[in-house]
Design a protein around this motif. Structure first.
Motif, PDB file in Angstrom:
ATOM      1  N   ALA A  63      40.112  39.794  33.144  1.00 34.84           N
ATOM      2  CA  ALA A  63      40.221  39.957  34.590  1.00 34.84           C
ATOM      3  C   ALA A  63      40.699  41.354  34.943  1.00 34.84           C
ATOM      4  CB  ALA A  63      41.170  38.905  35.150  1.00 34.84           C
ATOM      5  N   ARG A  64      41.556  41.923  34.089  1.00 33.23           N
ATOM      6  CA  ARG A  64      42.024  43.284  34.345  1.00 33.23           C
ATOM      7  C   ARG A  64      40.884  44.286  34.267  1.00 33.23           C
ATOM      8  NH1 ARG A  64      43.551  48.114  33.080  1.00 33.23           N
ATOM      9  NH2 ARG A  64      45.539  48.951  33.761  1.00 33.23           N
ATOM     10  N   ASP A  65      39.910  44.039  33.377  1.00 29.47           N
ATOM     11  CA  ASP A  65      38.757  44.925  33.280  1.00 29.47           C
ATOM     12  C   ASP A  65      37.974  44.951  34.595  1.00 29.47           C
ATOM     13  OD1 ASP A  65      39.446  45.503  30.684  1.00 29.47           O
ATOM     14  OD2 ASP A  65      37.976  44.146  29.789  1.00 29.47           O
ATOM     15  N   LEU A  66      37.822  43.791  35.222  1.00 30.86           N
ATOM     16  CA  LEU A  66      37.140  43.744  36.521  1.00 30.86           C
ATOM     17  C   LEU A  66      37.948  44.493  37.570  1.00 30.86           C
ATOM     18  CD1 LEU A  66      34.988  42.804  38.541  1.00 30.86           C
ATOM     19  CD2 LEU A  66      36.288  40.679  38.784  1.00 30.86           C
ATOM     20  N   ALA A  67      39.255  44.262  37.606  1.00 29.04           N
ATOM     21  CA  ALA A  67      40.109  44.952  38.579  1.00 29.04           C
ATOM     22  C   ALA A  67      40.075  46.464  38.352  1.00 29.04           C
ATOM     23  CB  ALA A  67      41.531  44.428  38.507  1.00 29.04           C
ATOM     24  N   ALA A  68      40.033  46.884  37.096  1.00 29.64           N
ATOM     25  CA  ALA A  68      39.953  48.316  36.792  1.00 29.64           C
ATOM     26  C   ALA A  68      38.594  48.869  37.198  1.00 29.64           C
ATOM     27  CB  ALA A  68      40.198  48.549  35.309  1.00 29.64           C
ATOM     28  N   TRP A  69      37.542  48.094  36.977  1.00 28.89           N
ATOM     29  CA  TRP A  69      36.199  48.529  37.360  1.00 28.89           C
ATOM     30  C   TRP A  69      36.095  48.698  38.875  1.00 28.89           C
ATOM     31  CZ3 TRP A  69      32.111  46.120  40.043  1.00 28.89           C
ATOM     32  CH2 TRP A  69      30.888  46.779  39.957  1.00 28.89           C
ATOM     33  N   LEU A  70      36.811  47.862  39.610  1.00 37.48           N
ATOM     34  CA  LEU A  70      36.833  47.978  41.066  1.00 37.48           C
ATOM     35  C   LEU A  70      37.755  49.099  41.544  1.00 37.48           C
ATOM     36  CD1 LEU A  70      36.880  44.222  42.075  1.00 37.48           C
ATOM     37  CD2 LEU A  70      35.008  45.838  42.370  1.00 37.48           C
ATOM     38  N   ALA A 139      44.706  42.577  46.786  1.00 34.92           N
ATOM     39  CA  ALA A 139      43.301  42.751  46.405  1.00 34.92           C
ATOM     40  C   ALA A 139      43.146  42.750  44.890  1.00 34.92           C
ATOM     41  CB  ALA A 139      42.754  44.049  46.998  1.00 34.92           C
ATOM     42  N   ASN A 140      44.104  43.353  44.179  1.00 34.44           N
ATOM     43  CA  ASN A 140      44.094  43.350  42.717  1.00 34.44           C
ATOM     44  C   ASN A 140      44.182  41.915  42.199  1.00 34.44           C
ATOM     45  OD1 ASN A 140      44.470  43.736  39.975  1.00 34.44           O
ATOM     46  ND2 ASN A 140      46.149  45.179  40.210  1.00 34.44           N
ATOM     47  N   LYS A 141      45.096  41.153  42.767  1.00 33.40           N
ATOM     48  CA  LYS A 141      45.257  39.762  42.351  1.00 33.40           C
ATOM     49  C   LYS A 141      44.011  38.952  42.705  1.00 33.40           C
ATOM     50  CE  LYS A 141      48.455  35.925  42.409  1.00 33.40           C
ATOM     51  NZ  LYS A 141      49.780  35.466  42.774  1.00 33.40           N
ATOM     52  N   ALA A 142      43.413  39.233  43.858  1.00 27.98           N
ATOM     53  CA  ALA A 142      42.186  38.534  44.259  1.00 27.98           C
ATOM     54  C   ALA A 142      41.043  38.851  43.301  1.00 27.98           C
ATOM     55  CB  ALA A 142      41.810  38.922  45.688  1.00 27.98           C
ATOM     56  N   ALA A 143      40.946  40.115  42.861  1.00 30.63           N
ATOM     57  CA  ALA A 143      39.895  40.495  41.907  1.00 30.63           C
ATOM     58  C   ALA A 143      40.055  39.736  40.599  1.00 30.63           C
ATOM     59  CB  ALA A 143      39.928  42.003  41.656  1.00 30.63           C
TER      60      ALA A 143
END
Length: 161
Positions: A63-70, A139-143
């Motif tokens: 999930a952190r990878d998605l948040a980082a990608w965003l 938003a980070n938590k939502a991602a």
């Protein structure tokens, strides 16, 4: 001239409303988008953009990878054993990041007006951090929740903490 411009604005508003309805209908056809729209702060436009861009999110290991990608994760700066978190990276998908931050800003405004209706974590972060920082953290938590919902096909669950 003013009357002509007024009619043009009315026509433009009608077209925007029509396109919004089309996006909403399209989002309702997708199971993933419907699942995402159950999360507070996620509207049909955001859900359809996420599903269209990210898909099933299998390309992200965590999930952190998605948040980082965003671009929603803070920069890590360390020196002499001291770790410090910097500003968010803002290096990835601007559109989805903006949609998430705007949605979480709306959620934070509602939480400020009636704190009894929100979960403990949201109330705590809004009370303890500057407003914009709190909305980006939300938003980070939502991602991260979006990654879980897309990869594991789970429904949105309000966090207890």
């Amino acid at each position: 001239m003013l009357g002509i411009q007024c009619y043009q604005f009315i026509g433009l508003k009608e077209r925007i409303d029509g396109y919004s309805k089309m996006i909403e209908q399209h989002a309702l056809l997708s199971a993933d988008a419907r699942r995402l729209m159950r999360m507070p702060g996620i509207v049909p436009i955001t859900a359809s953009a996420i599903v269209a861009t990210i898909g099933a999110a299998k390309q992200f290991r965590t999930a952190r990878d998605l948040a980082a990608w965003l671009g929603l994760t803070p920069l890590y700066k360390s020196s002499g054993g001291k770790e410090r978190l910097g500003k968010i990276t803002k290096q990835a998908d601007r559109y989805i990041r903006k949609l998430l931050v705007v949605g979480m800003t709306a959620r934070a405004v509602i939480a400020k007006r009636s704190p009894e209706k929100v979960d403990l974590w949201t109330a705590k972060i809004i009370a303890g951090k500057p407003f914009q920082l709190a909305t980006v953290a939300m938003a980070n938590k939502a991602a991260r929740a979006i990654w879980t919902m897309l990869t594991k096909k789970q429904e949105y669950m309000q966090s207890a903490f």
